[in-house]
Design a protein around this motif. Structure first.
Motif, PDB file in Angstrom:
ATOM      1  N   SER A 175      -3.205   8.214 -15.592  1.00 53.46           N
ATOM      2  CA  SER A 175      -2.664   6.886 -15.312  1.00 53.46           C
ATOM      3  C   SER A 175      -3.294   6.281 -14.069  1.00 53.46           C
ATOM      4  O   SER A 175      -3.576   5.081 -14.013  1.00 53.46           O
ATOM      5  N   VAL A 176      -3.538   7.108 -13.057  1.00 50.63           N
ATOM      6  CA  VAL A 176      -4.146   6.619 -11.822  1.00 50.63           C
ATOM      7  C   VAL A 176      -5.594   6.242 -12.054  1.00 50.63           C
ATOM      8  O   VAL A 176      -6.056   5.183 -11.621  1.00 50.63           O
ATOM      9  N   VAL A 177      -6.324   7.106 -12.736  1.00 52.36           N
ATOM     10  CA  VAL A 177      -7.754   6.872 -12.953  1.00 52.36           C
ATOM     11  C   VAL A 177      -7.990   5.644 -13.824  1.00 52.36           C
ATOM     12  O   VAL A 177      -8.930   4.860 -13.585  1.00 52.36           O
ATOM     13  N   ILE A 226       0.122   0.172 -10.970  1.00 50.49           N
ATOM     14  CA  ILE A 226      -0.053  -1.034 -10.157  1.00 50.49           C
ATOM     15  C   ILE A 226       1.037  -1.133  -9.104  1.00 50.49           C
ATOM     16  O   ILE A 226       0.767  -1.339  -7.922  1.00 50.49           O
ATOM     17  N   LEU A 227       2.270  -0.966  -9.509  1.00 44.81           N
ATOM     18  CA  LEU A 227       3.391  -1.017  -8.580  1.00 44.81           C
ATOM     19  C   LEU A 227       4.317   0.170  -8.772  1.00 44.81           C
ATOM     20  O   LEU A 227       4.610   0.889  -7.825  1.00 44.81           O
ATOM     21  N   LEU A 228       4.757   0.375 -10.007  1.00 43.26           N
ATOM     22  CA  LEU A 228       5.689   1.459 -10.298  1.00 43.26           C
ATOM     23  C   LEU A 228       4.947   2.658 -10.879  1.00 43.26           C
ATOM     24  O   LEU A 228       3.858   2.524 -11.448  1.00 43.26           O
ATOM     25  N   PRO A 282       0.820  -1.234   0.000  1.00 43.80           N
ATOM     26  CA  PRO A 282       0.000   0.000   0.000  1.00 43.80           C
ATOM     27  C   PRO A 282       0.842   1.269   0.000  1.00 43.80           C
ATOM     28  O   PRO A 282       0.504   2.252  -0.672  1.00 43.80           O
ATOM     29  N   PHE A 283       1.936   1.263   0.770  1.00 39.34           N
ATOM     30  CA  PHE A 283       2.808   2.435   0.799  1.00 39.34           C
ATOM     31  C   PHE A 283       3.451   2.661  -0.563  1.00 39.34           C
ATOM     32  O   PHE A 283       3.514   3.808  -1.053  1.00 39.34           O
ATOM     33  N   SER A 306       3.820   5.604  -5.644  1.00 38.00           N
ATOM     34  CA  SER A 306       3.830   5.567  -7.108  1.00 38.00           C
ATOM     35  C   SER A 306       2.694   6.392  -7.690  1.00 38.00           C
ATOM     36  O   SER A 306       2.879   7.132  -8.663  1.00 38.00           O
ATOM     37  N   ALA A 307       1.517   6.275  -7.100  1.00 38.80           N
ATOM     38  CA  ALA A 307       0.361   7.022  -7.599  1.00 38.80           C
ATOM     39  C   ALA A 307       0.550   8.519  -7.432  1.00 38.80           C
ATOM     40  O   ALA A 307       0.107   9.309  -8.274  1.00 38.80           O
ATOM     41  N   SER A 308       1.203   8.920  -6.362  1.00 39.70           N
ATOM     42  CA  SER A 308       1.411  10.351  -6.135  1.00 39.70           C
ATOM     43  C   SER A 308       2.366  10.959  -7.144  1.00 39.70           C
ATOM     44  O   SER A 308       2.344  12.170  -7.376  1.00 39.70           O
TER      45      SER A 308
END
Length: 286
Positions: free
Chosen positions: A42-44, A49-51, A28-29, A34-36
């Protein structure tokens, strides 16, 4: 000692199992980080997923440019620093007194203090108590209203009891009083326990949001975690913060989460050497 085949297999199984647990806890961290750093699209669309995907730091720039973030950040530092100082002072004084057999009624006092661990007044009576004491919407309330945790008092008391009484007797022969003994004998020997308990208090202060959300109405006094709660739970991101394609509510929330945990993550490596020793307080009775 040579290990048997069964012991080797058990060791391998433990390493694999604990490794999987560690990865599940870490994921989760890593995802939030990665999402930030990824673009809103890409997030939406679920590409992250990981990177990170389509790396950019626009969300961080927008978060750090908000005046409310910095005010909340400073409030959090204020509550954490001064709160931990008050926490440790009261915890040390209470634990030192309870560790002395010569204190009259020590058992009864310890019992009544321990009752607060089992029986608590609840949210509404606590709030009414703060209200009747005219302590609403005050920084002082956040500092002093949650100034001690009973469990840590007993934890510190256990450590003080493990210090040989001969050291105290020798100090008294030299003319030292209780305050001098505490300051020059007990505290220097208690660095590991102080750092460990201080870390627990700091994490609790830094992550605390519920009572600050309930007791504080002035937006200029709320800590970062209250602001973060509004972003995550209420999705209360202003239109100005979400009107560009390079970032969205999700990326801003993820960026805010990372910004909020950086100080604790950065401080832990410097106190890790004390933490392992401190967590063993009271585990061995000598």
């Amino acid at each position: 000692m040579k290990k048997t085949r069964g012991e080797k297999l058990f060791y391998i199984f433990n390493c694999v199992f604990l490794g999987i647990i560690a990865l599940l806890a870490l994921y989760p961290f890593v995802y939030v980080l990665s999402a930030s750093m990824s673009s809103s699209q890409s997030v939406v669309t679920g590409k992250v997923i990981l990177l990170p995907h389509d790396i950019n730091f626009d969300s961080y720039a927008k978060v750090l440019s908000e005046k409310g973030i910095w005010i909340a950040y400073l409030n959090t530092f204020y509550y954490t620093i001064f709160g931990v100082i008050v926490n440790l002072i009261l915890t040390i004084c209470g634990a030192y007194a309870l560790s002395k057999k010569r204190v009259m009624g020590r058992t009864a006092i310890s019992f009544f203090i321990a009752l607060t661990m089992w029986f608590q007044p609840g949210m509404i009576p606590t709030y009414l108590n703060f209200r009747d004491l005219n302590m609403l919407d005050s920084r002082f309330t956040i500092i002093i209203g949650f100034a001690i945790t009973t469990f840590y008092v007993f934890l510190m008391r256990t450590f003080f009891q493990s210090i040989p009484e001969e050291l105290e007797e020798a100090a008294k022969v030299d003319g030292a009083n209780d305050l001098t003994i505490l300051w020059k004998v007990y505290l220097p020997l208690s660095k590991a326990s102080l750092v460990t308990i201080g870390l627990f208090y700091a994490v609790h202060r830094w992550n605390g949001y519920f009572w600050t959300m309930i007791l504080l109405s002035d937006e200029g006094k709320v800590p970062l975690q209250v602001l973060l709660k509004k972003l995550i739970v209420e999705m209360n991101v202003s239109d100005e913060m979400g009107n560009m394609a390079v970032y969205s509510k999700e990326t801003i929330i993820y960026a805010t989460i990372i910004v909020s945990i950086i100080p604790i993550v950065a401080a832990y490596p410097f106190i890790q050497k004390y933490f392992v020793k401190g967590t063993m307080i009271g585990s061995v009775k000598g």
